[in-house]
Motif scaffolding. Sequence first.
Motif, PDB file in Angstrom:
ATOM      1  N   SER A  48       0.818  -1.211   0.000  1.00 35.72           N
ATOM      2  CA  SER A  48       0.000   0.000   0.000  1.00 35.72           C
ATOM      3  C   SER A  48       0.854   1.265   0.000  1.00 35.72           C
ATOM      4  O   SER A  48       0.455   2.286  -0.571  1.00 35.72           O
ATOM      5  CB  SER A  48      -0.941   0.000   1.209  1.00 35.72           C
ATOM      6  OG  SER A  48      -0.213  -0.116   2.419  1.00 35.72           O
ATOM      7  N   ASN A  49       2.039   1.206   0.612  1.00 34.82           N
ATOM      8  CA  ASN A  49       2.899   2.387   0.647  1.00 34.82           C
ATOM      9  C   ASN A  49       3.594   2.629  -0.701  1.00 34.82           C
ATOM     10  O   ASN A  49       4.210   3.670  -0.913  1.00 34.82           O
ATOM     11  CB  ASN A  49       3.968   2.246   1.745  1.00 34.82           C
ATOM     12  CG  ASN A  49       4.892   1.066   1.504  1.00 34.82           C
ATOM     13  OD1 ASN A  49       4.507   0.095   0.873  1.00 34.82           O
ATOM     14  ND2 ASN A  49       6.092   1.142   2.038  1.00 34.82           N
ATOM     15  N   GLY A  53       0.481   8.704  -5.580  1.00 32.24           N
ATOM     16  CA  GLY A  53       0.116   9.578  -6.689  1.00 32.24           C
ATOM     17  C   GLY A  53      -1.287   9.385  -7.210  1.00 32.24           C
ATOM     18  O   GLY A  53      -1.582   9.763  -8.347  1.00 32.24           O
ATOM     19  N   ASP A  54      -2.172   8.803  -6.393  1.00 32.03           N
ATOM     20  CA  ASP A  54      -3.551   8.607  -6.824  1.00 32.03           C
ATOM     21  C   ASP A  54      -4.346   9.887  -6.584  1.00 32.03           C
ATOM     22  O   ASP A  54      -4.457  10.354  -5.450  1.00 32.03           O
ATOM     23  CB  ASP A  54      -4.180   7.446  -6.052  1.00 32.03           C
ATOM     24  CG  ASP A  54      -5.585   7.126  -6.518  1.00 32.03           C
ATOM     25  OD1 ASP A  54      -5.954   7.568  -7.625  1.00 32.03           O
ATOM     26  OD2 ASP A  54      -6.317   6.451  -5.775  1.00 32.03           O
ATOM     27  N   SER A  55      -4.917  10.450  -7.645  1.00 28.59           N
ATOM     28  CA  SER A  55      -5.659  11.703  -7.530  1.00 28.59           C
ATOM     29  C   SER A  55      -7.170  11.520  -7.597  1.00 28.59           C
ATOM     30  O   SER A  55      -7.912  12.500  -7.710  1.00 28.59           O
ATOM     31  CB  SER A  55      -5.217  12.662  -8.648  1.00 28.59           C
ATOM     32  OG  SER A  55      -5.462  12.095  -9.922  1.00 28.59           O
ATOM     33  N   MET A  56      -7.643  10.281  -7.535  1.00 27.98           N
ATOM     34  CA  MET A  56      -9.078  10.043  -7.605  1.00 27.98           C
ATOM     35  C   MET A  56      -9.784  10.501  -6.333  1.00 27.98           C
ATOM     36  O   MET A  56      -9.183  10.507  -5.243  1.00 27.98           O
ATOM     37  CB  MET A  56      -9.385   8.561  -7.842  1.00 27.98           C
ATOM     38  CG  MET A  56      -8.979   8.046  -9.199  1.00 27.98           C
ATOM     39  SD  MET A  56      -9.508   6.333  -9.498  1.00 27.98           S
ATOM     40  CE  MET A  56     -11.277   6.554  -9.773  1.00 27.98           C
ATOM     41  N   LEU A 106     -13.933   8.778  -8.550  1.00 26.96           N
ATOM     42  CA  LEU A 106     -14.102   9.739  -9.634  1.00 26.96           C
ATOM     43  C   LEU A 106     -12.757  10.295 -10.074  1.00 26.96           C
ATOM     44  O   LEU A 106     -11.896  10.588  -9.236  1.00 26.96           O
ATOM     45  CB  LEU A 106     -14.992  10.913  -9.198  1.00 26.96           C
ATOM     46  CG  LEU A 106     -16.518  10.746  -9.247  1.00 26.96           C
ATOM     47  CD1 LEU A 106     -16.988   9.656  -8.297  1.00 26.96           C
ATOM     48  CD2 LEU A 106     -17.198  12.062  -8.898  1.00 26.96           C
ATOM     49  N   VAL A 107     -12.602  10.440 -11.380  1.00 27.99           N
ATOM     50  CA  VAL A 107     -11.488  11.201 -11.939  1.00 27.99           C
ATOM     51  C   VAL A 107     -12.062  12.546 -12.350  1.00 27.99           C
ATOM     52  O   VAL A 107     -12.929  12.616 -13.233  1.00 27.99           O
ATOM     53  CB  VAL A 107     -10.869  10.495 -13.154  1.00 27.99           C
ATOM     54  CG1 VAL A 107      -9.781  11.374 -13.774  1.00 27.99           C
ATOM     55  CG2 VAL A 107     -10.288   9.147 -12.752  1.00 27.99           C
ATOM     56  N   LEU A 108     -11.610  13.622 -11.708  1.00 28.62           N
ATOM     57  CA  LEU A 108     -12.152  14.954 -11.962  1.00 28.62           C
ATOM     58  C   LEU A 108     -11.380  15.674 -13.063  1.00 28.62           C
ATOM     59  O   LEU A 108     -10.183  15.433 -13.268  1.00 28.62           O
ATOM     60  CB  LEU A 108     -12.119  15.783 -10.676  1.00 28.62           C
ATOM     61  CG  LEU A 108     -12.883  15.211  -9.474  1.00 28.62           C
ATOM     62  CD1 LEU A 108     -12.793  16.166  -8.287  1.00 28.62           C
ATOM     63  CD2 LEU A 108     -14.335  14.931  -9.821  1.00 28.62           C
ATOM     64  N   ASP A 109     -12.087  16.553 -13.750  1.00 28.08           N
ATOM     65  CA  ASP A 109     -11.479  17.381 -14.789  1.00 28.08           C
ATOM     66  C   ASP A 109     -10.463  18.322 -14.134  1.00 28.08           C
ATOM     67  O   ASP A 109     -10.753  18.975 -13.129  1.00 28.08           O
ATOM     68  CB  ASP A 109     -12.565  18.186 -15.502  1.00 28.08           C
ATOM     69  CG  ASP A 109     -12.051  18.869 -16.763  1.00 28.08           C
ATOM     70  OD1 ASP A 109     -11.031  19.590 -16.669  1.00 28.08           O
ATOM     71  OD2 ASP A 109     -12.673  18.705 -17.812  1.00 28.08           O
ATOM     72  N   GLY A 217      -8.073   6.093 -12.107  1.00 28.21           N
ATOM     73  CA  GLY A 217      -8.982   5.590 -13.127  1.00 28.21           C
ATOM     74  C   GLY A 217      -8.587   4.255 -13.712  1.00 28.21           C
ATOM     75  O   GLY A 217      -9.133   3.835 -14.737  1.00 28.21           O
ATOM     76  N   ARG A 218      -7.662   3.567 -13.071  1.00 24.68           N
ATOM     77  CA  ARG A 218      -7.214   2.258 -13.517  1.00 24.68           C
ATOM     78  C   ARG A 218      -7.238   1.304 -12.327  1.00 24.68           C
ATOM     79  O   ARG A 218      -7.447   1.727 -11.188  1.00 24.68           O
ATOM     80  CB  ARG A 218      -5.804   2.336 -14.117  1.00 24.68           C
ATOM     81  CG  ARG A 218      -5.671   3.402 -15.194  1.00 24.68           C
ATOM     82  CD  ARG A 218      -4.244   3.589 -15.659  1.00 24.68           C
ATOM     83  NE  ARG A 218      -3.843   2.585 -16.618  1.00 24.68           N
ATOM     84  CZ  ARG A 218      -2.612   2.474 -17.118  1.00 24.68           C
ATOM     85  NH1 ARG A 218      -1.662   3.300 -16.701  1.00 24.68           N
ATOM     86  NH2 ARG A 218      -2.313   1.561 -18.013  1.00 24.68           N
ATOM     87  N   ILE A 219      -7.021   0.021 -12.593  1.00 23.87           N
ATOM     88  CA  ILE A 219      -6.959  -0.957 -11.517  1.00 23.87           C
ATOM     89  C   ILE A 219      -5.576  -1.595 -11.517  1.00 23.87           C
ATOM     90  O   ILE A 219      -5.024  -1.925 -12.574  1.00 23.87           O
ATOM     91  CB  ILE A 219      -8.055  -2.044 -11.655  1.00 23.87           C
ATOM     92  CG1 ILE A 219      -7.944  -3.068 -10.504  1.00 23.87           C
ATOM     93  CG2 ILE A 219      -7.997  -2.733 -13.018  1.00 23.87           C
ATOM     94  CD1 ILE A 219      -9.069  -4.067 -10.479  1.00 23.87           C
ATOM     95  N   ILE A 220      -4.995  -1.727 -10.330  1.00 20.51           N
ATOM     96  CA  ILE A 220      -3.688  -2.364 -10.171  1.00 20.51           C
ATOM     97  C   ILE A 220      -3.891  -3.702  -9.466  1.00 20.51           C
ATOM     98  O   ILE A 220      -4.451  -3.763  -8.362  1.00 20.51           O
ATOM     99  CB  ILE A 220      -2.722  -1.487  -9.361  1.00 20.51           C
ATOM    100  CG1 ILE A 220      -2.434  -0.176 -10.092  1.00 20.51           C
ATOM    101  CG2 ILE A 220      -1.414  -2.232  -9.105  1.00 20.51           C
ATOM    102  CD1 ILE A 220      -1.533   0.775  -9.336  1.00 20.51           C
TER     103      ILE A 220
END
Length: 296
Positions: A48-49, A53-56, A106-109, A217-220
């Motif tokens: 998890s660490n 950089g996830d901006s969702m 959500l991925v925001l504009d 917006g992706r899955i890891i």
Amino acid sequence: MHLENKYIKYSMKIKYLFFATFATILMTASCGKKKEHTTNVGVQLDVSNMIVGDSMLYGLACEGTGDSNIVVYPFSGGDPIKYSCIDAHKAKRIIGNPQIGDWVGLVLDKEDSTVAQMVVNLDQLKGTWTYTVMPTFKDFKHLSKRMQKKMENQMMAEMPDSEKALYMVPREYGFSLKRSHAAQSVGKVRQNAGVDDDSPVEYPKVKNYQQWFSWNGRIILVSADRPAPTKDGKPTPQPKPSFDTLDYVMLTNDTLILLDHGVPQGYHRQTSALTANDAANKKAAEADKKAAENLK
């Protein structure tokens, strides 16, 4: 009437606060307690660490969510916020069907924070997903001596269809996505060393999935191979994680389509990883029995 509306609004706010607080506690617990990340390789894996950089924006879908807007109670707190998702609908970037109370991302504009460019229903994503895998024929030189003698150097393509059917048994590969970022592999079967050695076919390697994360917006999907046992008595080393970052194409109640380096892969929903693996082991045992009889 004014007091009644004020009361309804207050009641809904309490309701959303409860769900948000409960979800936040679960997510916090998943980060704070390593035992939540128990793996099926005998060691603990927590990356998890490394997922940074996830901006969702994450939260719960609220009343007022529809085709043109989505109302979200953010896990960060505050009042429910309405976001326009018209552009996301046009671009087919609504992944799943968000319902009131669902965990969404959500991925925001970047230019307009009131516009959602993408919406993912993460609650709908959870579950067990598999796709069908077929074996491939081994190179002749990799066959056992007994199988080589049986084949008498003939090409695999010349094998009778009735005999091919003994070995060309489909299997279901995939993964099960659970809460607290836990993941489990689907597709592993119990090995039958004698039959496997003599079999003219081989299956792709099953990835040992451990965790999953939503990210921009992706899955890891995180997997880790079982560490090789040491011969000198030293502690078994930690497994080295492998990361598969996949793009969403479509999500319904029964179907999931992901892109892996531009290549689409379709999945169908299973009841659970346990039932899927049990079914795979049953089919494998039946195939092994027929193949063993054929070798006699």
